[in-house]
Design a protein around this motif. Structure first.
Motif, short mmCIF file in Angstrom:
data_model
loop_
_atom_site.label_atom_id
_atom_site.label_comp_id
_atom_site.label_asym_id
_atom_site.label_seq_id
_atom_site.Cartn_x
_atom_site.Cartn_y
_atom_site.Cartn_z
N TYR A 1 -10.83 12.52 -1.69
CA TYR A 1 -11.94 11.65 -1.26
C TYR A 1 -13.18 12.19 -0.53
O TYR A 1 -14.38 10.95 -0.83
N LEU A 2 -13.40 12.95 0.20
CA LEU A 2 -14.59 13.32 0.71
C LEU A 2 -14.94 14.27 0.25
O LEU A 2 -15.32 15.95 1.35
N GLN B 1 -1.33 -4.35 5.39
CA GLN B 1 -0.90 -4.19 4.26
C GLN B 1 -1.49 -4.53 3.17
O GLN B 1 -2.00 -4.73 1.60
N ASN B 2 -2.80 -6.23 3.52
CA ASN B 2 -3.56 -6.50 2.11
C ASN B 2 -5.03 -5.16 2.27
O ASN B 2 -4.76 -4.76 1.11
N GLU B 3 -5.40 -5.18 3.10
CA GLU B 3 -6.36 -4.16 3.55
C GLU B 3 -5.69 -2.75 2.64
O GLU B 3 -6.52 -1.89 1.73
N VAL B 4 -4.74 -1.76 2.35
CA VAL B 4 -4.03 -0.45 1.66
C VAL B 4 -4.29 -1.30 0.27
O VAL B 4 -4.09 -0.91 -0.76
N ASN B 5 -3.57 -2.60 0.26
CA ASN B 5 -3.58 -2.87 -1.08
C ASN B 5 -4.75 -2.93 -1.90
O ASN B 5 -4.63 -2.50 -2.79
N TYR B 6 -5.49 -3.33 -0.96
CA TYR B 6 -6.52 -3.96 -1.80
C TYR B 6 -7.61 -1.72 -2.01
O TYR B 6 -8.07 -1.33 -3.22
N LEU C 1 -5.32 5.61 5.16
CA LEU C 1 -5.70 5.46 4.07
C LEU C 1 -5.01 6.69 3.10
O LEU C 1 -4.15 6.52 2.24
N VAL C 2 -5.36 7.77 3.86
CA VAL C 2 -4.35 8.87 2.99
C VAL C 2 -3.81 9.62 3.00
O VAL C 2 -2.33 9.50 1.88
N ARG C 3 -2.34 8.74 4.45
CA ARG C 3 -1.26 9.58 4.39
C ARG C 3 -0.34 8.03 3.56
O ARG C 3 0.59 8.65 3.02
N THR C 4 -0.55 7.01 2.82
CA THR C 4 -0.28 6.19 2.48
C THR C 4 -0.51 6.32 1.24
O THR C 4 0.06 5.74 -0.38
N LEU C 5 -1.73 6.73 0.59
CA LEU C 5 -1.87 6.90 -1.00
C LEU C 5 -1.44 8.17 -1.58
O LEU C 5 -1.04 8.41 -2.03
#
Length: 439
Positions: free
Chosen positions: A358-359, A204-209, A344-348
């Protein structure tokens, strides 16, 4: 506990084996187009000297038994795709010999044989997902062809397979047992570990970053000369070379800025993108090995991940200043590479079109790999390129002994932008070297 501190344990053999995040994406794409060979990967390699076909078969058998991923297929269980690991799997090495009386040259025959191995799609449910063939055109002139489906492999894995195959072959040829590094875990263990970590506080810290880094980021770059009427066949592939002398000068520049050659080249492509698009907020994806843990170093599997490098060129006054900024961007992004790109894509959940969010641009830097260039005293003949599906412009930078080879592939309608990038990068690098020599 950090992601790197979490222990990867062996799974219960009776439990359903989940797919890793990257595997799920390729499995899904395969369901859409099961007859596609787009995600076949591998290549062909010179093998000089005599080769004993039976010993080669025994070496392949040894590697297949050692790596569960090479005995893996994919099926459905309870409505979800799962990995199915067979206790054994027969991978018959195809052996073919060219005969002088054939109505084809050696080169034509090799091409035909290579295509028969490399271009045939894999059946993910039936398997096997590995093919090996030995093509002989003379008593001491052979070509080894190795092809795997990307869902069980990646570029690093291909190096592992080749290295272990040749080490096993030479050991067995001398009536010895192969001596290879112990594998504390298998890929299925990693896949479950990764899935469980996705809900951990560390992840979750990675997601927040990444949520912070990509806040208000454009999901795609806007290329002003893009042709919306281009058909599926109007993409283009451009090659150019950077000579060895220039590469050495770029390494001097990199050292002066406490950077790497990759950081300098990344800065050059960002500057070129700025000139082509007029945009200062630039996102470029780059693959990372995904092997930042010692347990997975010698495994064959699909570990590669994609990291987004977001650089703002606002206020940049010189190329060297951009190199310093790019250095910081890369170091920061690489220290947060654990979150799978698909998650990352699914979450954001950014806005989507035909391109992967983003690609718009993907840049892959391949440093020299001595193992691949001289693994048996021969050399790589050809490498199967897996496609960058949904990517606007894909850049492959290969550092070789005599310089750098750059391959730029554009999606339909983006040929003009790709040409502009390929013209701009050498100019930027050349002028930066000239300024360095004057200091």
């Amino acid at each position: 506990m950090s992601i790197r501190d979490a222990i990867i344990c062996r799974i219960d053999e009776n439990s359903p084996i989940v797919l890793s995040s990257a595997q799920f994406r390729l499995w899904f794409l395969n369901q859409m187009d099961p007859d596609s060979a787009a995600y076949n990967m591998g290549g062909s390699f010179d093998w000089p000297g005599t080769v004993d076909g039976q010993v080669l078969q025994s070496a392949v058998d040894h590697i297949v038994q050692r790596h569960e991923s090479l005995r893996t297929t994919f099926s459905m269980s309870g409505g979800d795709p799962v990995q199915v690991i067979s206790p054994s799997s027969e991978i018959s090495v195809g052996i073919a010999e060219w005969a002088p009386d054939l109505d084809r040259s050696k080169r034509e025959w090799l091409e035909s044989q290579y295509r028969s191995v490399a271009d045939h799609p894999f059946d993910l449910e039936r398997g096997p997902l590995l093919r090996v063939a030995l093509l002989s055109v003379g008593p001491a002139e052979h070509v080894l062809v190795v092809v795997m489906h990307h869902i069980i492999s990646d570029g690093w894995s291909m190096q592992v397979f080749l290295r272990e195959l040749f080490e096993s072959y030479h050991a067995l040829a001398n009536q010895k047992q192969p001596s290879l590094p112990e594998l504390p875990i298998q890929y299925a263990d990693y896949a479950l570990w990764q899935r469980e970590r996705l809900t951990s506080p560390a992840m979750q810290n990675e997601v927040n970053y990444w949520r912070t880094v990509l806040a208000d980021a454009p999901a795609q770059l806007s290329f002003p000369d893009a042709d919306p009427t281009a058909n599926d066949y109007s993409g283009e592939t451009i090659h150019f070379r950077i000579d060895a002398e220039t590469v050495e000068a770029l390494k001097v520049l990199a050292k002066a800025e406490n950077a790497t050659l990759f950081m300098v080249l990344s800065a050059a492509f960002k500057w070129a993108l700025y000139e082509v698009t007029g945009q200062t907020d630039l996102l470029v994806g780059t693959p990372v090995s995904g092997r930042d843990r010692p347990e997975v170093e010698h495994l064959i599997g699909f570990f590669v991940n994609t990291v987004i490098l977001r650089t703002n060129l606002e206020g940049i006054q010189s190329f060297r200043e951009l190199v310093r900024r790019e250095r910081d961007v890369i170091l920061d992004a690489f220290s947060h590479q654990s979150l799978p790109f698909d998650e990352l894509v699914r979450t954001l959940n950014p806005k989507r079109n035909s391109q992967v969010p983003y690609l718009s641009v993907l840049m892959n830097f391949l440093p020299p790999t001595p193992d691949s260039e001289n693994i048996v005293g021969g050399s790589i003949i050809r490498v199967i390129e897996t496609p960058s599906v949904g990517v606007g412009i894909s850049v492959r930078i290969s550092e070789l002994k005599d310089g750098i080879d750059v391959r730029v592939e554009s999606a339909p309608g983006l040929s003009s932008a790709a040409n502009g990038i390929c013209q701009t990068v050498p100019r930027i690098l050349g002028s930066s070297i000239e300024r360095l020599s004057c200091e």
